[in-house]
Write an enzyme that holds these catalytic residues in place. Sequence first.
Site, mmCIF file in Angstrom:
data_model
loop_
_atom_site.group_PDB
_atom_site.id
_atom_site.type_symbol
_atom_site.label_atom_id
_atom_site.label_comp_id
_atom_site.label_asym_id
_atom_site.label_seq_id
_atom_site.Cartn_x
_atom_site.Cartn_y
_atom_site.Cartn_z
ATOM 1 N N LYS A 26 0.842 -1.214 0.000
ATOM 2 C CA LYS A 26 0.000 0.000 0.000
ATOM 3 C C LYS A 26 0.868 1.252 0.000
ATOM 4 O O LYS A 26 0.577 2.212 -0.715
ATOM 5 C CB LYS A 26 -0.894 -0.042 1.250
ATOM 6 C CG LYS A 26 -1.386 1.299 1.738
ATOM 7 C CD LYS A 26 -2.156 1.141 3.048
ATOM 8 C CE LYS A 26 -2.474 2.462 3.717
ATOM 9 N NZ LYS A 26 -1.328 3.093 4.406
ATOM 10 N N ASN A 27 1.934 1.233 0.817
ATOM 11 C CA ASN A 27 2.717 2.450 1.004
ATOM 12 C C ASN A 27 3.722 2.720 -0.119
ATOM 13 O O ASN A 27 4.455 3.705 -0.059
ATOM 14 C CB ASN A 27 3.407 2.426 2.377
ATOM 15 C CG ASN A 27 2.387 2.598 3.499
ATOM 16 O OD1 ASN A 27 1.210 2.876 3.237
ATOM 17 N ND2 ASN A 27 2.815 2.425 4.734
ATOM 18 N N CYS A 124 -5.038 7.338 8.908
ATOM 19 C CA CYS A 124 -5.381 6.882 10.260
ATOM 20 C C CYS A 124 -5.197 7.986 11.293
ATOM 21 O O CYS A 124 -4.211 8.722 11.251
ATOM 22 C CB CYS A 124 -4.495 5.699 10.623
ATOM 23 S SG CYS A 124 -4.894 4.259 9.648
ATOM 24 N N ARG A 129 -0.663 14.200 13.112
ATOM 25 C CA ARG A 129 -0.264 14.072 11.708
ATOM 26 C C ARG A 129 -0.249 15.424 10.968
ATOM 27 O O ARG A 129 -0.951 15.605 9.964
ATOM 28 C CB ARG A 129 -1.132 13.024 10.992
ATOM 29 C CG ARG A 129 -1.144 11.698 11.738
ATOM 30 C CD ARG A 129 -1.643 10.564 10.911
ATOM 31 N NE ARG A 129 -0.649 10.080 9.977
ATOM 32 C CZ ARG A 129 -0.827 9.047 9.159
ATOM 33 N NH1 ARG A 129 -1.970 8.404 9.166
ATOM 34 N NH2 ARG A 129 0.128 8.646 8.349
ATOM 35 N N ASP A 314 3.784 0.461 12.064
ATOM 36 C CA ASP A 314 2.579 -0.211 11.566
ATOM 37 C C ASP A 314 2.541 -1.700 11.952
ATOM 38 O O ASP A 314 1.506 -2.347 11.808
ATOM 39 C CB ASP A 314 2.477 -0.061 10.041
ATOM 40 C CG ASP A 314 2.370 1.397 9.613
ATOM 41 O OD1 ASP A 314 2.210 2.262 10.482
ATOM 42 O OD2 ASP A 314 2.456 1.674 8.405
ATOM 43 N N ARG A 422 -9.012 -0.529 3.362
ATOM 44 C CA ARG A 422 -8.074 0.502 2.903
ATOM 45 C C ARG A 422 -6.667 -0.076 2.699
ATOM 46 O O ARG A 422 -5.883 0.455 1.918
ATOM 47 C CB ARG A 422 -8.036 1.633 3.940
ATOM 48 C CG ARG A 422 -7.423 2.902 3.429
ATOM 49 C CD ARG A 422 -7.782 4.070 4.323
ATOM 50 N NE ARG A 422 -6.948 4.190 5.505
ATOM 51 C CZ ARG A 422 -5.705 4.650 5.503
ATOM 52 N NH1 ARG A 422 -5.125 5.017 4.383
ATOM 53 N NH2 ARG A 422 -5.019 4.750 6.618
HETATM 54 C C1 LIG Z 1 0.697 6.207 3.191
HETATM 55 C C2 LIG Z 1 1.910 5.897 3.972
HETATM 56 O O1 LIG Z 1 2.969 5.618 3.428
HETATM 57 N N1 LIG Z 1 1.780 5.904 5.289
HETATM 58 C C3 LIG Z 1 2.925 5.548 6.110
HETATM 59 C C4 LIG Z 1 3.797 6.769 6.292
HETATM 60 O O2 LIG Z 1 2.978 7.788 6.843
HETATM 61 P P1 LIG Z 1 3.482 9.290 6.852
HETATM 62 O O3 LIG Z 1 4.314 9.527 5.646
HETATM 63 O O4 LIG Z 1 2.290 10.154 7.063
HETATM 64 O O5 LIG Z 1 4.372 9.274 8.154
HETATM 65 P P2 LIG Z 1 5.620 10.173 8.504
HETATM 66 O O6 LIG Z 1 6.851 9.332 8.431
HETATM 67 O O7 LIG Z 1 5.581 11.406 7.705
HETATM 68 O O8 LIG Z 1 5.322 10.543 10.021
HETATM 69 C C5 LIG Z 1 6.253 10.260 11.034
HETATM 70 C C6 LIG Z 1 6.164 11.300 12.118
HETATM 71 O O9 LIG Z 1 6.472 12.577 11.589
HETATM 72 C C7 LIG Z 1 5.481 13.521 11.956
HETATM 73 N N2 LIG Z 1 5.337 14.520 10.879
HETATM 74 C C8 LIG Z 1 5.188 14.095 9.581
HETATM 75 C C9 LIG Z 1 5.028 15.016 8.576
HETATM 76 C C10 LIG Z 1 4.997 16.388 8.892
HETATM 77 O O10 LIG Z 1 4.849 17.272 8.028
HETATM 78 N N3 LIG Z 1 5.141 16.770 10.194
HETATM 79 C C11 LIG Z 1 5.326 15.859 11.202
HETATM 80 O O11 LIG Z 1 5.462 16.233 12.366
HETATM 81 C C12 LIG Z 1 4.208 12.660 12.116
HETATM 82 O O12 LIG Z 1 3.257 13.312 12.901
HETATM 83 C C13 LIG Z 1 4.773 11.413 12.755
HETATM 84 O O13 LIG Z 1 4.917 11.602 14.138
HETATM 85 O O14 LIG Z 1 4.888 6.433 7.142
HETATM 86 C C14 LIG Z 1 4.495 6.037 8.461
HETATM 87 C C15 LIG Z 1 5.750 5.760 9.261
HETATM 88 O O15 LIG Z 1 6.438 4.661 8.761
HETATM 89 C C16 LIG Z 1 3.588 4.803 8.390
HETATM 90 O O16 LIG Z 1 3.073 4.565 9.676
HETATM 91 C C17 LIG Z 1 2.429 5.026 7.441
HETATM 92 O O17 LIG Z 1 1.777 3.784 7.192
HETATM 93 C C1 LIG Z 2 -0.866 4.669 9.200
HETATM 94 C C2 LIG Z 2 -1.089 3.995 8.085
HETATM 95 O O1 LIG Z 2 -1.463 4.493 6.896
HETATM 96 P P1 LIG Z 2 -1.839 5.981 6.439
HETATM 97 O O2 LIG Z 2 -0.580 6.773 6.464
HETATM 98 O O3 LIG Z 2 -2.330 5.745 5.059
HETATM 99 O O4 LIG Z 2 -2.885 6.475 7.383
HETATM 100 C C3 LIG Z 2 -0.936 2.526 8.011
HETATM 101 O O5 LIG Z 2 -0.872 2.005 6.876
HETATM 102 O O6 LIG Z 2 -0.885 1.864 9.056
#
Ligand SMILES: CC(=O)N[C@H]1[C@@H](OP(=O)(O)OP(=O)(O)OC[C@H]2O[C@@H](n3ccc(=O)[nH]c3=O)[C@H](O)[C@@H]2O)O[C@H](CO)[C@@H](O)[C@@H]1O
Ligand SMILES: C=C(OP(=O)(O)O)C(=O)O
Length: 441
Positions: A26-27, A124, A129, A314, A422
Amino acid sequence: MNDALSTFSVRGGRPLKGEITVRGAKNLVSKAMVAALLGEGPSVLRSVPDIRDVQIVGELLKVHGVKIERDVVGGVIRMDPSNVEKAHVVDIDAHAGSSRIPILFCGPLLHRLGEAIIPDLGGCRIGDRPINYHLDVLRNFGAVVDKRELGIYITAPNGLKGTKIHLEYPSVGATEQVLLTAVRAEGVTELTNAAVEPEIEDLIAVLQKMGAIISLQTDRTITIEGVERLGGYEHVALPDRIEAASWACAALVTQGDVFVRGASQKEMATFLNIFRKVGGGMDITEAGIRFFHPGTPLKAIAVETDVHPGFMTDWQQPLVVALTQAEGISIVHETVYENRLGFTEALNDMGARIQVYRECLGGSRCRFGRRNFNHSAVISGPKDLHGAEITVPDLRGGFSYLIAALGAEGVSKIHGIDLIDRGYESFREKLTALGAEFWED
Ligand SMILES: CC(=O)N[C@H]1[C@@H](OP(=O)(O)OP(=O)(O)OC[C@H]2O[C@@H](n3ccc(=O)[nH]c3=O)[C@H](O)[C@@H]2O)O[C@H](CO)[C@@H](O)[C@@H]1O
Ligand SMILES: C=C(OP(=O)(O)O)C(=O)O
């Protein structure tokens, strides 16, 4: 309980036995689909799972003029971005709250159209986030960000220029934002403290196939030399290591034996170490991995989630269910999201004994220490689980409830099961193949 939510009933107590297949992650798949927008010619992605996030991104591509042909059963998606066009705001807004991927459309749309309108994000609810890193990244490239009532409006009046960016935290999404913007920005971009998850490496492979020049150093530095044009790609998505680990935990909790075809050792190495320490059995083959309960008691462990190559966040929720069956006290320290342990309350209603704490327990001090976030869990086991009425809180939490229900004595009623679609392809069919007893009301 919310009666509007679909209800799924499970009679637990049967070991899951048999074979299932996992396809593309998915990711990665959703991001590779966004990357197709950057190409001048069509792209073909294979091993695409039939999950809702793929459908959502496909629809968003379509509203931007990308022609999509999809073979759902064969897992092939062909995307032709020859006629990318501005989308109507209402069509974009129809996808508000559905996934996190729209924010990654910024770079490609700015390159193709000079502007991007991004709806409110979904995904999620496992923490706040924020998207501050994404917006800072875009501003660094020269974009102008305007927050409006119906989402965010982004333009690049002077084009996008290569830049130096340092991420405060190795965010997966922000790293992808940099990649998808820098590949066609003018000049060189250097990103430090980048995320290096396997899905990011696979996205880099996709972009390289399209003509991008990207190098990844061992110290979390990524250098991208912008190019003027990119073509299409043909790519087979890497397998979904989260889905594979989820089925592994289900095998353990139900005292079962499941061969996960497609599971790949390389991307799962950290999970496999923890699974073995807990006492789970495994046979690793080229075709997939067999996960089974060896018949001996499971062992308690201390684990903390982290960015890759650490133990992935995850994987945390399914693992916690397995730890309710381990002998002794386990500690789980969640360091990626501040609010990813709320799902444990329902497990306690099912007979588990899990206490959550604000302190950083059992590992290093993390960003959430001394703040008001219950991000450490202490799990005492083994505890017999019993059926309960529960509501799916988020994607992985939902699958974890399913695992708990499958391992529990009696019937559980799970509300809002559709959320699991999802990220888990054909999970109902897979449960049937593994001998689970369930029905939808
Ligand atoms: C669609 C997808 O690929 N989702 C994955 C992606 O989510 P996603 O890309 O949203 O996760 P991030 O690695 O960006 O988030 C990690 C941390 O950084 C923080 N943060 C992130 C962006 C930002 O602008 N500001 C900030 O503070 C978030 O709140 C969190 O605490 O990576 C996560 C961490 O491996 C996984 O759990 C999710 O499944
Ligand atoms: C947190 C997850 O996904 P998303 O970033 O799409 O919410 C997930 O796949 O567990």
